[in-house]
Scaffold this motif. Structure first.
Motif, PDB file in Angstrom:
ATOM      1  N   HIS A  44      59.122  63.273  28.245  1.00 41.23           N
ATOM      2  CA  HIS A  44      58.513  61.938  28.245  1.00 41.23           C
ATOM      3  C   HIS A  44      57.046  62.089  27.894  1.00 41.23           C
ATOM      4  N   LEU A  45      56.586  61.281  26.964  1.00 40.20           N
ATOM      5  CA  LEU A  45      55.169  61.317  26.613  1.00 40.20           C
ATOM      6  C   LEU A  45      54.350  61.129  27.875  1.00 40.20           C
ATOM      7  N   ASN A  46      53.220  61.793  27.913  1.00 38.38           N
ATOM      8  CA  ASN A  46      52.326  61.699  29.054  1.00 38.38           C
ATOM      9  C   ASN A  46      51.360  60.524  28.855  1.00 38.38           C
ATOM     10  N   ALA A  47      51.507  59.523  29.712  1.00 32.49           N
ATOM     11  CA  ALA A  47      50.723  58.298  29.550  1.00 32.49           C
ATOM     12  C   ALA A  47      49.222  58.566  29.598  1.00 32.49           C
ATOM     13  N   SER A  48      48.806  59.468  30.445  1.00 34.86           N
ATOM     14  CA  SER A  48      47.370  59.727  30.560  1.00 34.86           C
ATOM     15  C   SER A  48      46.813  60.334  29.282  1.00 34.86           C
ATOM     16  N   ALA A  49      47.531  61.300  28.756  1.00 38.23           N
ATOM     17  CA  ALA A  49      47.064  61.956  27.544  1.00 38.23           C
ATOM     18  C   ALA A  49      47.003  60.948  26.404  1.00 38.23           C
ATOM     19  N   ASP A  57      64.294  66.870  28.023  1.00 37.25           N
ATOM     20  CA  ASP A  57      64.048  65.725  28.896  1.00 37.25           C
ATOM     21  C   ASP A  57      62.556  65.388  28.882  1.00 37.25           C
ATOM     22  N   THR A  66      43.310  62.711  35.415  1.00 31.78           N
ATOM     23  CA  THR A  66      44.709  63.080  35.578  1.00 31.78           C
ATOM     24  C   THR A  66      45.064  64.236  34.657  1.00 31.78           C
ATOM     25  N   LEU A  67      44.613  64.096  33.424  1.00 31.58           N
ATOM     26  CA  LEU A  67      44.939  65.112  32.432  1.00 31.58           C
ATOM     27  C   LEU A  67      44.348  66.465  32.843  1.00 31.58           C
ATOM     28  N   LEU A  72      58.256  57.641  34.823  1.00 34.78           N
ATOM     29  CA  LEU A  72      58.250  59.037  34.388  1.00 34.78           C
ATOM     30  C   LEU A  72      57.115  59.290  33.406  1.00 34.78           C
ATOM     31  N   THR A  73      56.906  58.335  32.527  1.00 37.11           N
ATOM     32  CA  THR A  73      55.834  58.434  31.550  1.00 37.11           C
ATOM     33  C   THR A  73      54.472  58.596  32.224  1.00 37.11           C
ATOM     34  N   HIS A  74      54.321  57.945  33.360  1.00 34.97           N
ATOM     35  CA  HIS A  74      53.038  58.053  34.056  1.00 34.97           C
ATOM     36  C   HIS A  74      52.938  59.319  34.891  1.00 34.97           C
ATOM     37  N   HIS A  75      53.980  60.123  34.846  1.00 33.79           N
ATOM     38  CA  HIS A  75      53.992  61.374  35.598  1.00 33.79           C
ATOM     39  C   HIS A  75      53.511  61.125  37.022  1.00 33.79           C
ATOM     40  N   ARG A  93      66.201  66.188  38.092  1.00 34.48           N
ATOM     41  CA  ARG A  93      65.084  66.479  37.194  1.00 34.48           C
ATOM     42  C   ARG A  93      63.721  66.134  37.769  1.00 34.48           C
ATOM     43  N   SER A 141      42.564  58.472  33.582  1.00 33.59           N
ATOM     44  CA  SER A 141      43.440  59.217  32.669  1.00 33.59           C
ATOM     45  C   SER A 141      42.885  60.599  32.396  1.00 33.59           C
ATOM     46  N   ALA A 142      41.606  60.654  32.121  1.00 40.58           N
ATOM     47  CA  ALA A 142      40.995  61.941  31.820  1.00 40.58           C
ATOM     48  C   ALA A 142      41.104  62.862  33.031  1.00 40.58           C
TER      49      ALA A 142
END
Lengths: 368, 368
Positions: free
Chosen positions: A46-51, A44, B53-54, B112-115, B137, B50-51
């Motif tokens: 999902h690519l991490n948008a931030s990364a 399950d 967040t990562l 979800l991609t944006h976690h 999930r 983004s940085a």
DNA sequence: TTGAAAGCGCTAACAC
DNA sequence: GTGTTAGCGCTTTCAA
């Protein structure tokens, strides 16, 4: 949370291959592709948008600030922005400024922090020089409903003056000569331009714009209610009202209605924006179109185009403002409710129903 | 774009110190702090979300999906979400689902991609089992306007049945016995619950719910217009209508108005949601409160609390639904416009104004 | 067609 | 108080 590494391991390939598959690169064998997709599903993942943003140096986020999302005008605008963003595979971040300078600044700074791909800013209380600063520093920032000198090509706007001019001309064409104007109290571009449109229409037809017939308040339902009360309280004759926007017009109409003043028999009205609301009012409100959705779309396009530094940048379309005839404009009554064009009329013998209603309203509302 | 390194270099300190200053850590000398702030200002530097967040593994983004932002109901909801998010120092990402399963899925996947730190999901077309999957999930996902079995404590909802029950009781209390219901055609929880509320109120008062008096359409202005026409076309007597929401009620009212049927003299009406719109209608619409803003707030709180795995998680408040009396409910006319409780009445001698209006409407709309 | 590895900009130990 | 540095999860060269 699973990472691309976990997927790679499970699929028995390298992270590079996983990345290729997930980004739709063609240079991957069918076998690898399937393995990766299977692993992704199992985990399950999902690519991490931030990364991704960090690695690509491109955020896939469009940011937009508006003053208040509960205002249907901005709701429509943001709806269009979100749709346009999605078409560019971007997500939309929204911030609200609520017509307060501090919050507008926070909103813009938030968007800057996200290093947005495009920025659509509706901020009316930040002074011109500060806005110019932002615009200089952030090349993809686009303004909406505002014009900052030197950045006209990055400001998305309609011809407010023309719109209001059209509206008032319709009232004049219907025979009105005593036309009040309910404006916005915010000293923002729209407000000024619309007022100018009203003035120009009046002047071009040899009509005066007496200050007693001009009021201004918050551009909300409550503001419209207060403004209409204020107008009645002054006791000066008018047979029609041009209003800054539909929401204020709705408030005004409710006041007139509740006072026994009939629309359009006693008072003609014209709004601005052509919100859904205009068609819900009774009678339905004649108004001026305001292509908010097109503007939202255009703003996103323009911003994206600036971001990409396209050789042939997106050019803004000509936004159309049109009069929408509905049911709130009629000829003025043959007999004005007073022949006095000044406040405080007295009860006259044999006054008409409308005249009586006006007089009562004026007396009650002027606080006597 | 400047980075934290550039700031560090310019300020003559290390990146760690810059980070400390920019994150408000106390363990920094006044001197360093000033140097950093000065450098930041000179470089017009903004931390990269983004940085951060990562590095932090915490996104400071709250995601919300709604069906359509131009709907004032969702506008209010998202407004409240944005406010709540800001208080948590989070930004808000919004996606629209437009009542289409595919778009709803895309919307959720985007979040979800944006976690996201919190997810507020309004998705009505995705089936229960799939929603349950998501909920399992994604522990911080919260649903709004929907209930998925087994996840009731993560569903933010009002008591729709009670609301509609209250509405119909008011009509009954005013003396109505022939009460039509205009519902939503979407087979979603709200729609079902409100219909149940209508049924229960009728049954508890010994009234029947004849299928000819029940119509359903899109929950929009246009849907309300079509539904009212359909109702009139059937030619069955009713003296009041309970409507799924204010927007549909507005559409219905415009139909009745234009047909010469007076509200509330000929037809009483009650809406649901208490939108601003309800107060703009003429007469003003009696309706049921729907605390959307509180719900939006609560959803964000709950989601955040789940995310933080707080020992004492946020508990949802009891959302209040109340009847709001305005001007669209009156006693039914002494004489019904027809004594036939079945379609196709014929012209009667000496029929009343209302009866004539009803008959004409029925004849025209039933396509004869 | 694939994999290894060097960053992207930041945070947060850890050592001083 | 401050600096060094090892990641965070991903993309994208570059070689193979």
């Amino acid at each position: 949370m699973a990472t691309i590494r976990d997927v790679a391991k499970l699929a028995g390939v390298s992270v590079a291959t996983v990345s290729r598959v997930l980004n739709g690169s063609s240079k991957v064998s069918q076998q690898s592709r399937e393995a990766v997709l299977k692993a992704q599903h199992e985990l399950d993942f999902h690519l991490n948008a931030s990364a991704r943003t960090l690695a690509r140096k491109d955020s896939e986020i469009i940011g937009v600030t508006v003053s208040d999302l509960s205002d249907p005008y901005f709701g429509c605008m943001v709806k269009a922005c979100e749709n346009a963003a999605r078409r560019l595979s971007c997500s939309l971040i929204v911030c609200q400024g609520f017509h307060e300078e501090q919050r507008e600044i926070v909103a813009i700074d938030t968007l800057l922090t996200h290093h947005c791909r495009g920025l659509i800013v509706h901020a009316l209380t930040i002074p011109d020089d500060r806005m110019a600063d932002y615009l200089r520093r952030v090349p993809s920032m686009v303004l909406i409903n505002r014009e900052v000198p030197g950045f006209e090509d990055r400001c998305v706007n309609i011809d407010n003056e023309k719109g209001e001019y059209l509206a008032v001309c319709q009232l004049i064409a219907a025979g009105h000569r005593h036309i009040a104007y309910i404006g916005s109290r915010h000293s923002i571009l729209d407000a000024k331009e619309r007022l100018t449109g009203y003035r120009r229409a009046m002047q071009e037809h040899g009509l005066s714009c007496p200050p007693q017939l001009m009021v201004a308040d918050e551009p909300s339902l409550e503001g419209g209610i207060r403004a209409a009360r204020e107008l009645l309280a002054r006791g000066v004759y008018f047979s029609a009202v041009a209003v800054y926007n539909d929401t204020m017009a709705a408030g005004s109409m409710s006041v007139f209605n509740s006072r026994g003043l009939q629309i359009p028999a006693d008072i003609s009205m014209v709004g601005f924006d052509d919100l859904l609301l205009a068609r819900c009012l009774n009678p339905q409100l004649s108004t001026i179109t305001n292509p908010v959705e097109e503007m939202g779309e255009a703003a996103v396009q323009l911003s994206n185009s600036l971001y990409l530094k396209q050789p042939a940048p997106y050019t803004l379309p000509n936004f159309d403002v049109r009069f929408v005839p509905r049911a709130t404009i009629a000829a003025p009554a043959a007999q004005p409710w007073t022949d006095k064009l000044s406040p405080r009329p007295q009860k006259a013998a044999g006054e008409s129903r409308a005249a009586a209603a006006f007089r009562r309203a004026q007396q009650e509302l002027s606080g006597r």
